[in-house]
Design an enzyme around this catalytic site. Structure first.
Site, PDB file in Angstrom:
ATOM      1  N   SER A 174       4.407   1.183   7.831  1.00 28.76           N
ATOM      2  CA  SER A 174       4.121   2.533   7.332  1.00 28.76           C
ATOM      3  C   SER A 174       3.411   3.342   8.404  1.00 28.76           C
ATOM      4  O   SER A 174       3.526   4.555   8.470  1.00 28.76           O
ATOM      5  CB  SER A 174       3.240   2.450   6.085  1.00 28.76           C
ATOM      6  N   GLN A 184     -10.441  -2.355   2.160  1.00 26.74           N
ATOM      7  CA  GLN A 184      -9.984  -3.055   3.360  1.00 26.74           C
ATOM      8  C   GLN A 184      -9.958  -2.152   4.595  1.00 26.74           C
ATOM      9  O   GLN A 184      -9.506  -2.555   5.654  1.00 26.74           O
ATOM     10  CB  GLN A 184      -8.620  -3.719   3.132  1.00 26.74           C
ATOM     11  N   HIS A 229       9.575  -3.159   3.384  1.00 31.28           N
ATOM     12  CA  HIS A 229       9.125  -3.421   2.008  1.00 31.28           C
ATOM     13  C   HIS A 229      10.322  -3.699   1.100  1.00 31.28           C
ATOM     14  O   HIS A 229      10.262  -4.550   0.216  1.00 31.28           O
ATOM     15  CB  HIS A 229       8.372  -2.212   1.444  1.00 31.28           C
ATOM     16  N   MET A 237       0.847  -1.192   0.000  1.00 33.73           N
ATOM     17  CA  MET A 237       0.000   0.000   0.000  1.00 33.73           C
ATOM     18  C   MET A 237       0.890   1.254   0.000  1.00 33.73           C
ATOM     19  O   MET A 237       0.433   2.339   0.357  1.00 33.73           O
ATOM     20  CB  MET A 237      -0.939  -0.001   1.210  1.00 33.73           C
TER      21      MET A 237
HETATM   22  O1  PAF Z   1      -0.283  -5.794   3.517  1.00 33.32           O
HETATM   23  C1  PAF Z   1      -0.662  -4.851   2.781  1.00 33.32           C
HETATM   24  O2  PAF Z   1       0.038  -3.860   2.587  1.00 33.32           O
HETATM   25  C2  PAF Z   1      -2.041  -4.927   2.145  1.00 33.32           C
HETATM   26  O3  PAF Z   1      -2.963  -5.523   3.001  1.00 33.32           O
HETATM   27  C3  PAF Z   1      -2.040  -5.615   0.765  1.00 33.32           C
HETATM   28  C4  PAF Z   1      -1.648  -7.070   0.877  1.00 33.32           C
HETATM   29  C5  PAF Z   1      -1.088  -4.884  -0.159  1.00 33.32           C
HETATM   30  C6  PAF Z   1      -3.442  -5.557   0.154  1.00 33.32           C
HETATM   31  O4  PAF Z   1      -3.885  -4.256   0.003  1.00 33.32           O
END
Ligand code: PAF
Length: 295
Positions: free
Chosen positions: A194, A69, A42, A35
């Site tokens: 983040s 989400q 990351h 995200m």
């Molecule tokens: O873990 C995340 O950053 C998010 O839940 C994902 C897997 C990118 C889905 O939006």
């Protein structure tokens, strides 16, 4: 090669298709879904992705703050965004493609599909964030449909998310290999996230207490052969309660595979916790238990 940044689904499909059919780039296609607001955690996922794709494959990083989400009172608007920096991070980790669609590109105004995993996603984060995992399942399936990866990399900090995604692809027979990557931590033990950006200075100083509490639980298990799960949990909870400015959402001891409450320590277990701070909710976990035979 400079990274290719794409925002449209059709261009992304066409670009990946032309790479797949070129002799030099016909290897694995690896997706690292994120995200954005990319940090060293990351970067590790992306580097793992590069190892998996090899030089003849394609490494795609997606950056999309997925609205489905987030619940109505959650931090969708406050979620940090930094696309230019993210592009630089992806490039320095040798990603080939950065896919950064808008919400309108990803979701038709009348989108109406719901993907609900009904066992692993019920407790832990699922209990306090009811629509969260359906939103994650939906966007992950959409990203898989767009990118058609052979492999996808997810971090173990989101332990429940990883378990739910493994179940999703198993139960829907999706031909993607899911790779779990270890949590990357700051020097003081705080799991990189983040959302750490949204901590106040005082909260940032207190937040490594989450890792310390989880470690204290594991160490107690290592020292005490007949430890009862309830005793371990009380110890971790009391340590978490001492975190200044933090409030426990949950702390649970669960079976590492089923995510059901663990009755004993005969199988691998996970202690998972979520803590609210004023503008951020942080999660972390620790795995331990018997080592499976042959490891
Ligand atoms: O873990 C995340 O950053 C998010 O839940 C994902 C897997 C990118 C889905 O939006």
């Amino acid at each position: 090669m400079p990274i290719t940044v794409l925002t449209s689904i059709s261009e992304t499909r066409a670009h990946l298709e032309s790479r797949r059919t070129s002799n030099a780039k016909s290897g694995p296609v690896v997706l690292v879904p994120t995200m954005g607001a990319l940090h060293e955690g990351h970067a590790e996922l992306i580097r793992r992705g590069r190892e998996l794709s090899g030089d003849d494959g394609t490494l795609v990083v997606s950056v999309f703050v997925n609205p489905t989400q987030f619940g109505p009172n959650e931090d969708l608007d406050a979620y940090p965004r930094s696309l230019e920096r993210d592009e630089a991070t992806c490039e320095s980790c040798q990603a080939d493609v950065l896919f950064a669609p808008s919400a309108a590109e990803m979701y038709a105004p009348d989108h109406s599909l719901d993907i609900r995993e009904t066992r692993l996603s019920v407790g832990l984060c699922g209990a306090s964030r009811p629509g969260h995992f359906p939103g994650v399942c939906l966007v992950v399936m959409k990203l898989f449909g767009i990118v058609q990866p052979t492999h996808a990399v997810f971090g173990k900090k989101d332990y429940q998310q990883l378990a739910v995604i493994r179940r999703l692809i198993r139960d829907l027979n999706v031909p993607v290999e899911i790779v779990g990557a270890e949590t990357v931590r700051e020097d003081d033990g705080l799991a990189m996230s983040s959302r750490n950006e949204n901590l106040t200075e005082g909260e940032r100083r207190a937040a490594p207490g989450i890792r310390a509490a989880l470690l204290a639980g594991k160490e107690q298990w290592e020292r005490t052969p007949d430890l009862k799960p309830g005793v371990l949990l009380r110890l971790v909870r009391s340590r978490l309660e001492q975190i200044e400015g933090g409030q426990i959402d949950y702390v649970e001891l669960v079976d590492g595979e089923t995510l059901e409450p663990a009755e004993d320590f005969t199988r691998p277990v996970v202690v998972a916790a979520a803590i609210y701070f004023s503008q951020a909710r942080l999660i972390d976990n620790i795995e331990f238990g018997p080592v499976p035979p042959g490891e």
